[in-house]
Design a protein around this motif. Sequence first.
Motif, PDB file in Angstrom:
ATOM      1  N   ARG A 111     -12.006  15.075 -24.129  1.00  0.00           N
ATOM      2  CA  ARG A 111     -13.308  15.609 -24.525  1.00  0.00           C
ATOM      3  C   ARG A 111     -13.282  16.053 -25.986  1.00  0.00           C
ATOM      4  NH1 ARG A 111     -12.643  17.653 -19.350  1.00  0.00           N
ATOM      5  NH2 ARG A 111     -14.309  17.211 -17.845  1.00  0.00           N
ATOM      6  N   ILE A 132     -15.248  18.579 -28.101  1.00  0.00           N
ATOM      7  CA  ILE A 132     -16.166  19.696 -27.827  1.00  0.00           C
ATOM      8  C   ILE A 132     -16.517  20.370 -29.147  1.00  0.00           C
ATOM      9  CG2 ILE A 132     -16.421  21.862 -26.550  1.00  0.00           C
ATOM     10  CD1 ILE A 132     -14.131  20.799 -24.705  1.00  0.00           C
ATOM     11  N   ASP A 179     -17.448  25.711 -25.247  1.00  0.00           N
ATOM     12  CA  ASP A 179     -17.891  25.732 -23.852  1.00  0.00           C
ATOM     13  C   ASP A 179     -17.015  24.788 -23.030  1.00  0.00           C
ATOM     14  OD1 ASP A 179     -21.015  24.722 -22.164  1.00  0.00           O
ATOM     15  OD2 ASP A 179     -19.104  25.553 -21.434  1.00  0.00           O
ATOM     16  N   SER A 208     -17.010  24.752 -19.669  1.00  0.00           N
ATOM     17  CA  SER A 208     -17.469  24.833 -18.270  1.00  0.00           C
ATOM     18  C   SER A 208     -17.474  23.454 -17.604  1.00  0.00           C
ATOM     19  CB  SER A 208     -18.878  25.422 -18.218  1.00  0.00           C
ATOM     20  OG  SER A 208     -19.749  24.631 -19.029  1.00  0.00           O
ATOM     21  N   ALA A 209     -17.442  22.394 -18.431  1.00  0.00           N
ATOM     22  CA  ALA A 209     -17.485  21.042 -17.822  1.00  0.00           C
ATOM     23  C   ALA A 209     -16.122  20.629 -17.282  1.00  0.00           C
ATOM     24  CB  ALA A 209     -17.976  20.030 -18.857  1.00  0.00           C
ATOM     25  N   ASN A 246     -20.874  17.363 -24.894  1.00  0.00           N
ATOM     26  CA  ASN A 246     -19.551  16.959 -25.403  1.00  0.00           C
ATOM     27  C   ASN A 246     -19.487  15.429 -25.365  1.00  0.00           C
ATOM     28  OD1 ASN A 246     -18.851  19.703 -25.345  1.00  0.00           O
ATOM     29  ND2 ASN A 246     -18.331  19.517 -23.151  1.00  0.00           N
ATOM     30  N   VAL A 247     -18.634  14.862 -26.215  1.00  0.00           N
ATOM     31  CA  VAL A 247     -18.356  13.414 -26.118  1.00  0.00           C
ATOM     32  C   VAL A 247     -17.117  13.296 -25.249  1.00  0.00           C
ATOM     33  CG1 VAL A 247     -17.702  11.354 -27.390  1.00  0.00           C
ATOM     34  CG2 VAL A 247     -19.372  12.923 -28.369  1.00  0.00           C
TER      35      VAL A 247
END
Lengths: 211, 116
Positions: free
Chosen positions: A70, A72, A99, A101-102, B99-100
């Motif tokens: 990711r 971010i 963040d 949270s994902a 996000n990517v």
Amino acid sequence: ALEAAPSGPTAALLQALRLHEAPRGVPALRPVPPVMWRLFRRRDPQAARTGHPLRPCHVEELGVAGNIVRHIPDSGLSSRSPEPSRTSGLGPKWTVSFDLSAVGPAERPTRARLEVRLEAEDARGWELSVALSAAAGRPGPELRVPVRPGLPLRADLLGAAVSANASLPRTLRLALSLHCGATDARARLAEASLLLVTLDPRLCPPLRSRR
Amino acid sequence: HTEPGVGGGPGGACRPRRLHVSFREVGWHRWVIAPRGFLANFCQGACTLPEPGGPPVLNHAVLRALMHAAAPTPGAGPPCCVPARLSPISVLFFDNSDNVVLRHYEDMVADECGCR
């Protein structure tokens, strides 16, 4: 075994791709970071077919285990406006937050690389210190990264601000301080992002014994 | 999409058939940066007695094909035509937190089919 299959092709595709939620609304389109394009192309299945076997659950370019990468961006809560520094020798300070949270509970971080772009006229001999923000309530080790004019600063946070063996917090807050020998040094935090590599072992094929 | 009629339709020996998964079809084309879709394929076709150059066959499948040819028994049909070699895909997309994200998925494309 997959969970009970929800109905509809979209739900089935979501489940196959291990995504917990369907895309919502329209994304805030932003340029795709070059590192992400590079990593995507490196894992292009065509390369796999032309005799470059790809190791499952491994990010070759970064040399770590992982199957989810990711990029971010900092969520800009209280960053970019430098906080005045009363300590001599310390320049501007910033707080950036990410963040997370994902990130799912089964995911284990294998790389967490902070990338910061500073704009300053003369940054020779400067250093940037990176630590968990005091708001995190858990003082951790402080990283020191030399400032190289014109180049992004990178700091590997795993083992410092990010623990390799604990689950990730929902928000990662970092305190950045510039050590430049003058409290009136002028510098601007132009951009901060986190490249996070995690491994979800459930997506990795079981090691097959050779026949 | 499956493209009927390509390669003689569902008959013929067990082999991969084209199955194209399109992210646009499920309305994800704004989220998925790359690829636009991928060829997942699926396996279909008859698993009769092994023939030279035919799909890879396990010994058990040979026995089963022999039994089925000699004395078809209800409930014990011919071997099944299933994926024998699979390869991964990678998907680059924006998630709901902007996000990517790059995710790798193993065993997503049926490159080869075999009788099992």
